[in-house]
Design an enzyme around this catalytic site. Sequence first.
Site, PDB file in Angstrom:
ATOM      1  N   SER A 195      21.295 -14.549  10.683  1.00  0.00           N
ATOM      2  CA  SER A 195      20.916 -15.233  12.079  1.00  0.00           C
ATOM      3  C   SER A 195      19.458 -14.476  12.272  1.00  0.00           C
ATOM      4  CB  SER A 195      21.705 -14.640  13.224  1.00  0.00           C
ATOM      5  OG  SER A 195      23.061 -15.261  13.119  1.00  0.00           O
TER       6      SER A 195
ATOM      7  N   SER B  58      29.731 -11.923  17.254  1.00  0.00           N
ATOM      8  CA  SER B  58      30.480 -12.157  15.866  1.00  0.00           C
ATOM      9  C   SER B  58      31.547 -11.110  16.006  1.00  0.00           C
ATOM     10  CB  SER B  58      29.874 -12.116  14.684  1.00  0.00           C
ATOM     11  OG  SER B  58      30.524 -12.767  13.602  1.00  0.00           O
TER      12      SER B  58
ATOM     13  N   LYS C  78      34.545 -11.409  19.686  1.00  0.00           N
ATOM     14  CA  LYS C  78      34.399 -12.824  20.235  1.00  0.00           C
ATOM     15  C   LYS C  78      35.305 -12.853  21.587  1.00  0.00           C
ATOM     16  CE  LYS C  78      32.368 -15.459  16.479  1.00  0.00           C
ATOM     17  NZ  LYS C  78      32.716 -16.540  15.764  1.00  0.00           N
TER      18      LYS C  78
ATOM     19  N   ASN D 299      30.710 -16.860  21.297  1.00  0.00           N
ATOM     20  CA  ASN D 299      29.684 -16.391  20.239  1.00  0.00           C
ATOM     21  C   ASN D 299      28.448 -16.488  20.617  1.00  0.00           C
ATOM     22  OD1 ASN D 299      29.035 -19.247  20.219  1.00  0.00           O
ATOM     23  ND2 ASN D 299      28.541 -19.133  18.006  1.00  0.00           N
TER      24      ASN D 299
ATOM     25  N   GLY E 279      43.949 -23.139   7.986  1.00  0.00           N
ATOM     26  CA  GLY E 279      43.762 -21.630   8.847  1.00  0.00           C
ATOM     27  C   GLY E 279      43.893 -22.100  10.093  1.00  0.00           C
TER      28      GLY E 279
ATOM     29  N   GLY F 141      42.359 -19.396  12.345  1.00  0.00           N
ATOM     30  CA  GLY F 141      41.654 -18.197  12.933  1.00  0.00           C
ATOM     31  C   GLY F 141      40.828 -18.769  14.018  1.00  0.00           C
TER      32      GLY F 141
ATOM     33  N   ALA G  83      37.439 -19.414  13.768  1.00  0.00           N
ATOM     34  CA  ALA G  83      36.525 -20.536  13.338  1.00  0.00           C
ATOM     35  C   ALA G  83      37.489 -21.918  13.447  1.00  0.00           C
ATOM     36  CB  ALA G  83      35.995 -20.369  12.156  1.00  0.00           C
TER      37      ALA G  83
ATOM     38  N   TYR H 163      29.731 -19.423   3.258  1.00  0.00           N
ATOM     39  CA  TYR H 163      28.613 -19.794   2.834  1.00  0.00           C
ATOM     40  C   TYR H 163      27.985 -18.814   1.853  1.00  0.00           C
ATOM     41  CZ  TYR H 163      27.343 -16.403   6.466  1.00  0.00           C
ATOM     42  OH  TYR H 163      27.050 -15.489   7.354  1.00  0.00           O
TER      43      TYR H 163
END
Length: 277
Positions: free
Chosen positions: A16, A61, A65, A86, A122, A124, A126, A222
Site C-alpha cells: 500500500s 487489514s 477489520k 478496511n 472460502g 472469510g 475477502a 497476489y
Amino acid sequence: MAIYGLVAHPAGHSQSPAMQNTMMSQRQIASYYHTFDVAPENLAAAVTGLRVLMAGGFNVSTPYKSEIITYLDELTPLAQRLHAVNTVKNINGHLVGTSTDGDGFWQSINPNQPHENVVILGTGGAARAVIATAQQYGVRRLTAFNRPHGNWSQRETEVAYLSRGIGQLADLSDNRSLTSALQQADLLINATTVGMNDARTLLTEYQIGLLPQYALVVDMIYRNQETGLLKAANKRNLLTQNGLPMLVGQGALSFEFWFNQSADRQLMARAIEGKII
C-alpha cells in the site's frame, strides 16, 4: 503534510505505501502514507494517536477489520452489513469507516467478461466483501464452497444475508454440488490462502476442467503470482487473473474515498509491479 497509513499486524509486507505515495505524488497532494504495525493490545492507543495527529485517514487489514469498528464514529451501510472496515476517513475528527474490498474486486474484472454464475472458494473476510457486493455487479447466482465447521448454520445465514438472497453455502466435499456449480460457472474465485506459499489447490485438475471454456478463474492471492490453481486453469486455456488487480482496485477506491478525486489504477499497479514477493 497530512498522515495516512495502514493499521495491521504484521504490516511490513504491505504494498500500500508504494501505491498510495505514488498516487499522492502524482496528484501533488501534500501527504505521506506509512505502515503502522500495531500489536493487539495497542490498537486503542494507535487509533487515539492517529486522531491526535489528525491523520487524514488509514487502511485497516488483518486482524483488525472488525475490531476497529469499536473505535470509529460512523460506518457506511456496506461496512455495517459486513461488520468489517478496511478504509477510514477522518472528517474533522469524525472517523468514518467503509469497505473497498468488494467493489475493488468487481471493478478489477473486465465488465465484458460473463459473471452471472459465480463459484467462490472460502467464506472469510475477502470472500464476504465480494459476496456482499456481487448483486450490484450483475451476479445472479453465487455458490460459496467451504469445508464443514462448527458454525455452519450461522455462516449459511450470513452468505444468504450478505448476498441479498442470490447466494448459498455448500460443502466443498459434496462432489455432486461442486460438479454442478463448476459446470455452470462463468467465474471461479479462490478467496482462501491455499496456494499462497506452495502449489496446493482446493480443486483437482479434473474439477477445473469442468468449467466452461469461457470461464474466468481468479485467485485473490497476489504474492504468488501464478498459483497452482492458475497454472491448472492456464493448462485448460482458461482466462486467469491473480490478486494484483483487486489489490490495486481496493487501494484506488481508498484513495478516492479520502481525496474525492479519481485514482490512476495503471499508475498504482506499476508502482508495485516487481515488488511482489
